[in-house]
Design a protein around this motif. Structure first.
Motif, short mmCIF file in Angstrom:
data_model
loop_
_atom_site.label_atom_id
_atom_site.label_comp_id
_atom_site.label_asym_id
_atom_site.label_seq_id
_atom_site.Cartn_x
_atom_site.Cartn_y
_atom_site.Cartn_z
N HIS A 1 -7.18 -9.11 -0.64
CA HIS A 1 -6.07 -10.05 -0.55
C HIS A 1 -4.91 -9.51 -1.40
CE1 HIS A 1 -8.45 -13.63 1.05
NE2 HIS A 1 -9.37 -12.70 0.85
N ALA A 2 -3.80 -9.20 -0.75
CA ALA A 2 -2.67 -8.61 -1.48
C ALA A 2 -1.44 -8.60 -0.60
CB ALA A 2 -3.00 -7.18 -1.93
N GLY A 3 -0.29 -8.48 -1.22
CA GLY A 3 0.93 -8.17 -0.49
C GLY A 3 1.01 -6.67 -0.30
N ASN A 4 1.30 -6.23 0.92
CA ASN A 4 1.30 -4.80 1.20
C ASN A 4 2.27 -4.50 2.33
OD1 ASN A 4 -0.50 -2.44 2.96
ND2 ASN A 4 0.04 -2.05 0.84
N GLN A 5 2.88 -3.32 2.29
CA GLN A 5 3.85 -2.91 3.29
C GLN A 5 3.28 -1.98 4.36
OE1 GLN A 5 7.06 -2.17 -0.11
NE2 GLN A 5 7.95 -1.78 1.90
N TRP A 6 2.10 -1.42 4.14
CA TRP A 6 1.60 -0.44 5.10
C TRP A 6 0.09 -0.53 5.18
CZ3 TRP A 6 3.73 5.26 5.33
CH2 TRP A 6 3.41 5.80 6.57
N GLN A 7 -0.38 -1.57 5.88
CA GLN A 7 -1.81 -1.78 6.00
C GLN A 7 -2.50 -0.61 6.70
OE1 GLN A 7 0.66 -3.87 6.70
NE2 GLN A 7 0.09 -6.03 6.48
N SER A 8 -1.83 -0.05 7.70
CA SER A 8 -2.42 1.04 8.47
C SER A 8 -2.63 2.30 7.62
CB SER A 8 -1.54 1.38 9.67
OG SER A 8 -1.42 0.27 10.54
N LEU A 9 -1.89 2.43 6.54
CA LEU A 9 -2.01 3.60 5.67
C LEU A 9 -3.14 3.45 4.67
CD1 LEU A 9 -0.98 6.33 4.62
CD2 LEU A 9 0.61 5.06 3.17
N ILE A 10 -3.24 2.29 4.03
CA ILE A 10 -4.20 2.15 2.94
C ILE A 10 -5.61 1.87 3.45
CG2 ILE A 10 -3.82 -0.33 2.62
CD1 ILE A 10 -4.52 2.39 -0.09
N LEU A 11 -5.75 1.33 4.65
CA LEU A 11 -7.07 0.97 5.15
C LEU A 11 -8.03 2.17 5.20
CD1 LEU A 11 -8.72 -1.43 6.10
CD2 LEU A 11 -7.92 -1.01 8.42
N PRO A 12 -7.64 3.33 5.75
CA PRO A 12 -8.57 4.47 5.72
C PRO A 12 -8.91 4.94 4.31
CG PRO A 12 -6.79 4.82 7.32
CD PRO A 12 -6.41 3.63 6.50
N THR A 13 -7.94 4.83 3.38
CA THR A 13 -8.21 5.23 2.00
C THR A 13 -9.19 4.29 1.34
OG1 THR A 13 -5.95 6.09 1.90
CG2 THR A 13 -7.12 5.85 -0.19
N LEU A 14 -9.05 2.99 1.61
CA LEU A 14 -10.01 2.02 1.09
C LEU A 14 -11.41 2.28 1.65
CD1 LEU A 14 -7.86 -1.22 1.27
CD2 LEU A 14 -8.96 -0.35 -0.80
N ALA A 15 -11.46 2.65 2.93
CA ALA A 15 -12.76 2.95 3.53
C ALA A 15 -13.42 4.13 2.83
CB ALA A 15 -12.58 3.24 5.02
N LYS A 16 -12.63 5.13 2.50
CA LYS A 16 -13.17 6.29 1.80
C LYS A 16 -13.60 5.92 0.38
CE LYS A 16 -12.11 11.15 0.82
NZ LYS A 16 -11.08 12.23 0.96
N ALA A 17 -12.79 5.11 -0.29
CA ALA A 17 -13.11 4.71 -1.66
C ALA A 17 -14.37 3.86 -1.71
CB ALA A 17 -11.93 3.96 -2.28
N LEU A 18 -14.50 2.93 -0.77
CA LEU A 18 -15.64 2.02 -0.76
C LEU A 18 -16.85 2.61 -0.04
CD1 LEU A 18 -13.79 -1.33 0.00
CD2 LEU A 18 -14.97 -0.73 -2.13
N GLU A 19 -16.63 3.74 0.65
CA GLU A 19 -17.69 4.42 1.39
C GLU A 19 -18.32 3.48 2.43
OE1 GLU A 19 -19.40 7.78 -1.52
OE2 GLU A 19 -19.79 5.74 -2.24
N ARG A 20 -17.44 2.90 3.24
CA ARG A 20 -17.89 2.04 4.32
C ARG A 20 -16.89 2.13 5.47
NH1 ARG A 20 -19.10 -3.56 2.52
NH2 ARG A 20 -20.07 -2.43 0.82
#
Length: 774
Positions: free
Chosen positions: A380-399
């Motif tokens: 849950h956050a304010g964000n300007q580029w969901q499409s950019l951070i989502l793959p990075t979050l997937a890599k960080a969380l390993e899911r």
């Protein structure tokens, strides 16, 4: 995931919360659709016109409820620019909706929305065609169904104010949905072929009497921002920032002093597989106050990264050396006759221009709430580029990405900072380390500024060749800076004429619309900057420095040749060849840029007599990119105090051609805000890299424009029915060079570095070596 300290029993269990434990603190009434994803808003406000309540969805972009409410789905981030209202106008106008029945819904991440990004002044430009088509689809489907209820052919009907009308009889959109249950949906290919309204029939687009839909919740306190997000049972976290952005490694942590803080629970050493947050340690506590105090008391021993001794001057010097070398960088444009033209030149001009690091300092510091629920990680956050951070979050969380969802909220300021969603990663990793427990991570102002994705320091070189009659025969423009797209979004890199990849957001503006004969543009990635900090997109990005160099250099050339600065520009904005423009995005080309120059000179009284030490300066550019230019010109009036070096901007006159103006009030506000930031970066604002980090950590030393320094402003939009382009950024681009040129006209010294500090003006006045030679 992270290592826990031994205090892992304090503060309760770390397992996943039950479903009933996740109770969002909701705002009522007008705030319902501002900050809540669709599902949550529909649960609490069933009349909101969202799917699942008998609403008709002709496309994914809007829904019409049985009560007549029209809900428009918005994938862009709202950060004060009223983007939802502007975009809703487009679809509501095309479908002839009743504006009083329109609502907006900021959606969560989902692949069906396509590219979710808010930046580059793209929002209206990217949405215009799609939303016009979606509005037409809704209008046609409702007309078909309404005609059936009225017992007439669709061709006998018209639409207006949320009704289908056939002669003296009419039926509302809501009644059509309630009674006919229309189901006609449209594919993108079908939508692209639908007939659209001519400009003469628009009622909402360009209407300056309409009010933004989100004003009530923003003013009555019910609007929900990312920093307001809460769930039951969450803990707070604050990071302890390492000494360098990259490469820092934790040797040891001593939390003995932190344990004296009431509410402190533990610390976590973050282990980030994505490599974005390196060497971070997070203090976890039951309250944010306790998390702040505990983080301050943590004693962390780091092995710092390689950039620990890098300075601002190091970055600029590295960029200058890159420009001096002839074999590096990427050729954005490269006419084959450039070298021959310089070799044959009667005279040449060459000058370097530099810009300091600039921070975002948005009002709402970066923050995120993260937890796992039913196998899905929610951020849950304010964000300007969901499409950019989502793959990075997937890599960080390993899911997988489909096991992560980003919940959208209002942004308390973005300006490009929240294009980089790096602040979500430590929240997510901390939650994962706690078994999915909700963690609300908030950076303090000083934390936020220390690791801000700030605008890179830059250096640009302008070279021009002249023949014996002082006519320009060739031009080179070179720029070196940190490349945010290279560092964070490599897929968005462009390809130069030499086949190499470059960051378009580090060179846009250098590819100008002047006729200069043979032309070369070279972009250089400052690898030292990229290794030292995380270069970011900041309102206008590269046009903030390219316009400074180009328009300052253009003015220097005009003065050196004894030419009027306005006429000199007009003479080179011919609209010929590569500068003639291309429909639908740059129709008219350089001739439209010439039009804003003529108009701003007329409005500002160019050439009139002024008091001593007072001058007018002109500048013109386009933004955000050559492929979707907003033509803009500025005339600045300044007074220079020779005793102190203080420059006071008295007035900014700005003329803009952004095509069709969708939301006049929003357009003016965007341009005013952008221009004031341009003024702030010209005279007041800028940091410096010291030991690998920005020197300034708060607004006591980082001193942006204050209200007492706000000048008179006169802004005009040229009438147009062309496709709308962007307005979030162009206003920032022209102010600094206009001010620099005005200073020269006021006191005869040429400034070539931003920001222009009083001490620099005094030095220039005393040395009197400000003019460039040709």
């Amino acid at each position: 995931m992270g290592r826990l300290s031994q205090m892992d029993k304090r503060g309760g269990a770390t397992g996943q919360m039950s479903r009933r434990g996740f109770l969002m603190i909701a705002a009522g009434g007008a705030g319902a659709l501002f900050g809540f994803p669709a599902a949550r808003a529909a649960e609490q406000f069933p009349a909101a016109g969202l799917p699942g309540n008998g609403a008709f969805e002709p496309t994914i972009w809007c829904a019409i409820a049985p009560d007549g409410t029209v809900t428009v789905n918005i994938i862009r981030a709202e950060m004060g620019q009223h983007i939802g209202s502007a975009l809703a106008r487009i679809i509501a106008d095309e479908m002839d909706a009743d504006w009083n029945r329109v609502r907006i819904n900021y959606v969560d991440s989902d692949p069906k929305w396509g590219l979710m990004v808010t930046g580059g002044s793209w929002s209206v430009w990217m949405t215009w065609d799609v939303f016009r088509q979606a509005g037409a689809a809704a209008r046609i489907a409702l007309t078909e169904a309404g005609a059936g209820l009225l017992g007439v052919a669709p061709g006998q009907c018209i639409t207006r104010d949320g009704m289908v009308v056939a002669g003296s009889r009419s039926i509302s959109y809501g009644d059509i949905v309630a009674r006919a249950h229309p189901s006609h949906s449209f594919t993108p290919d079908e939508m692209a072929k639908l007939p659209l309204k001519p400009a003469s029939e628009r009622r909402l687009v360009g209407n300056d009497t309409l009010k933004a839909l989100d004003i009530p919740p923003k003013t009555n306190g019910t609007a929900i921002y990312g920093i307001d997000a809460r769930v039951e049972g969450m803990v707070y976290a604050r990071p302890k920032m390492p000494p360098t952005r990259y490469g820092s490694r934790v040797r040891s942590v001593d939390d003995s002093a932190a344990r004296t803080v009431k509410g402190y629970q533990r610390y976590i050493e973050l282990d980030d597989p994505s490599g974005v947050v390196q060497g971070w340690v997070v203090a976890v506590a039951s309250t944010y106050t306790a998390a702040i105090r505990a983080a301050d008391l943590l004693k962390v021993d780091w092995a710092p990264g390689d950039a620990v001794h890098v300075s601002e001057q190091d970055v600029i010097d590295h960029g200058r050396a890159q420009i001096d070398r002839k074999d590096g960088g990427v050729m954005v444009f490269d006419d084959p006759g450039v070298d021959a033209a310089f070799a044959a030149a009667a005279t040449t001009f060459a000058q370097d221009y530099t810009c300091a690091s600039v921070l975002h300092y948005q009002l709402e510091p970066t923050n995120a709430l993260a937890f796992e629920k039913d196998g899905i990680f929610e951020i849950h956050a304010g964000n300007q580029w969901q499409s950019l951070i989502l793959p990075t979050l997937a890599k960080a969380l390993e899911r997988p990405e489909d096991k992560i969802v980003l919940r959208s909220y209002l942004l308390g300021g973005g300006f490009g900072r929240r294009l980089n969603g790096d602040y979500m990663i430590p929240a997510a990793l901390a939650s994962k380390a706690l078994g999915g427990k909700p963690v609300k991570l908030i950076l303090t102002r000083s934390d936020d500024m220390q690791f801000d994705s700030f605008r890179s320091p830059s250096i640009q070189r302008v070279r021009v060749a002249f023949n014996g009659k002082h006519a320009i025969t060739a031009m080179e423009y070179h720029a070196s800076a940190g490349w945010p797209t290279q560092v964070m979004a490599a897929a968005f890199m462009s390809k130069g004429v030499d086949g190499k990849k470059y960051d378009p957001f580090a060179i846009a503006g250098g590819d100008h619309w002047y006729e200069v004969g043979a032309f070369r543009v070279r972009a250089l990635s400052n690898d030292l900057a990229n290794r030292t900090f995380r270069p970011g997109w900041l309102r206008s990005v590269s046009p903030g420095w390219t316009s400074w160099g180009l328009e300052s250099g253009w003015d220097e050339i005009a003065h050196a040749q004894g030419r009027d600065a306005v006429q000199f520009r007009l003479d080179h904005l011919t609209g010929a060849g590569r500068n003639k423009g291309q429909a639908p995005d740059s129709t008219g080309g350089a001739l439209r840029q010439a039009a804003v120059v003529r108009r701003v000179a007329e409005k500002a009284g160019w050439g009139r007599a002024l008091p001593a030490d007072t001058g007018l300066g002109i500048a013109t550019t386009f933004g955000q990119e050559r492929g979707m230019p907003t033509w803009i010109a500025c005339c600045a009036q300044v007074h220079v105090d020779r005793a102190t070096g203080i420059v006071r901007c008295q007035k900014l006159t700005i003329v803009v051609d952004a095509g069709t103006i969708v939301d006049p009030d929003g357009a003016r506000a965007q341009t005013e805000g952008a221009a004031l930031w341009g003024l702030s970066m010209a005279l007041f604002e800028g940091s410096e890299i010291v030991n690998g980090l920005p020197r300034d950590r708060n607004l006591d030393t980082y001193t942006p424009l204050r209200i007492a320094d706000v000048p008179e402003m006169d802004i005009e939009f040229l009438p147009s029915t062309e496709k709308p382009t962007g307005l979030g950024e162009p206003g920032t681009t022209v102010v600094a060079p206009a001010i620099g040129n005005a200073i020269f006209n006021a006191v005869g010294v040429r400034m070539r570095h931003l920001p222009i500090r009083p001490a620099d003006v005094l030095h220039a006045l005393r040395s009197r070596n400000g003019t460039a030679s040709t």
